[in-house]
Design an enzyme around this catalytic site. Structure first.
Site, PDB file in Angstrom:
ATOM      1  N   ALA A  95       8.189 121.573 129.186  1.00 51.82           N
ATOM      2  CA  ALA A  95       8.265 120.171 129.597  1.00 51.82           C
ATOM      3  C   ALA A  95       8.538 120.026 131.098  1.00 51.82           C
ATOM      4  O   ALA A  95       8.350 118.963 131.666  1.00 51.82           O
ATOM      5  CB  ALA A  95       9.362 119.463 128.812  1.00 51.82           C
ATOM      6  N   LYS A  96       9.015 121.099 131.719  1.00 53.90           N
ATOM      7  CA  LYS A  96       9.282 121.139 133.170  1.00 53.90           C
ATOM      8  C   LYS A  96      10.077 119.917 133.622  1.00 53.90           C
ATOM      9  O   LYS A  96       9.658 119.174 134.516  1.00 53.90           O
ATOM     10  CB  LYS A  96       7.980 121.288 133.952  1.00 53.90           C
ATOM     11  CG  LYS A  96       7.229 122.571 133.584  1.00 53.90           C
ATOM     12  CD  LYS A  96       5.985 122.771 134.400  1.00 53.90           C
ATOM     13  CE  LYS A  96       5.199 123.983 133.955  1.00 53.90           C
ATOM     14  NZ  LYS A  96       4.542 123.841 132.647  1.00 53.90           N
TER      15      LYS A  96
END
Ligand SMILES: O=c1ccn([C@@H]2O[C@H](COP(=O)(O)O)[C@@H](O)[C@H]2O)c(=O)[nH]1
Length: 271
Positions: A95-96
């Site tokens: 998801a960074k």
């Protein structure tokens, strides 16, 4: 899951393969599009066909968020399926994320508690207080972007700041943060020559390594420079496996691709 359990799974399965579940509705077999939840049906078929060859799965959340509420439901069904059917498999929400502390706490809650992934990828750019809320979640891992696989990694990550490359500074500094034992790092397979330096800073940490397959990184090179005593590598391939065929036989062909990588890993582990 602990580091030790992950290494034990790797040794038992003779595999450190992570399969990326990056589902694009324009690339999946046509016949699935008439089902109620094509993304989940696709993932389920891929998982059923490959779970004995992989130790981890990594849905990239962008491919779910792009489809709105329906995509989020498919993501939730996918992680529930993995957790129920294959609890020994390590799961990564790619998801960074990363934001000011109270916002990061909510991201951590969303991915590690509500969706119950084992880990989430986090960007280090906002520093300590943006990452520590993820690290604080017990028995979960935060996978920090260290040296990414894309060409743009050279824009900032390899630049020298105060006499040291930024990616090294990120890794070194992150080791001083609270609960840093819950850290892993993303290092791109396309940057194999950097692994020796990275291993000097984090000899035993697990590295999530995207970039083999579609991006052209070499598994053998990564292992040569990056493998640790505890193996310490999770090598990801997404498109190279899941889109091996776009026909009825997609799951079978995905298995064939995963098997090729697993056999190469087995050879490396036992040579
Ligand atoms: O440095 C990075 C960080 C993340 N990724 C992600 O990994 C997969 C790679 O997919 P392939 O199809 O095997 O190329 C994808 O989800 C990326 O967003 C990365 O490639 N590099």
């Amino acid at each position: 899951m602990t580091h030790q359990q992950l290494t034990a799974n790797i040794r038992r399965k003779k595999s450190f393969l992570c399969i990326g579940l990056d589902v694009d509705l324009t690339k999946i077999p046509q016949h699935l599009l008439t089902t109620e939840d094509p993304i989940f049906e696709f993932n389920k078929a891929i998982i059923d066909a490959t779970h004995d060859l992989a130790v981890a799965y990594k849905p990239n959340t962008a491919f779910y968020e792009a489809y709105g509420i329906k995509g989020w439901i498919s993501l939730e069904k996918t992680i529930q399926y993995l957790n129920e059917k294959h609890p020994e498999i390590f799961t990564i929400a790619d998801a960074k994320r990363g934001d000011i502390g109270n916002t990061s706490s909510m991201y951590a809650k969303a991915f590690l508690e509500d969706l119950a992934f084992d880990s989430v990828t986090v960007a280090p750019y906002m520093g300590k207080d943006s990452v520590e809320p993820f690290l604080a979640v017990k028995d979960k891992f935060t996978i920090l972007l260290a040296l990414t696989s894309n060409a743009g990694a050279f824009d900032f990550q390899t630049q020298t700041v105060d006499g040291k490359e930024l990616y090294k500074k990120v890794i070194e500094t992150s080791k001083t943060w609270k609960y840093s034992e819950n850290l892993m790092y993303v290092v791109g397979a396309t940057k194999a020559e950097y692994f020796t330096e990275i291993r000097k800073i984090v000899p035993d940490s697990f590295l999530l390594v995207p970039g083999v397959g579609a991006q052209g990184g070499s598994l053998a090179e990564v292992c040569k420079y990056g493998m640790a005593e505890n193996i310490g590598l999770l090598i990801n391939s997404s498109r190279g496996i899941i889109y091996a065929s776009q026909q009825q036989d997609f799951a079978e062909k995905a298995r064939e691709e995963a098997l090729k990588i697993q056999l190469e890993m087995q050879q490396i582990l036992f040579r």
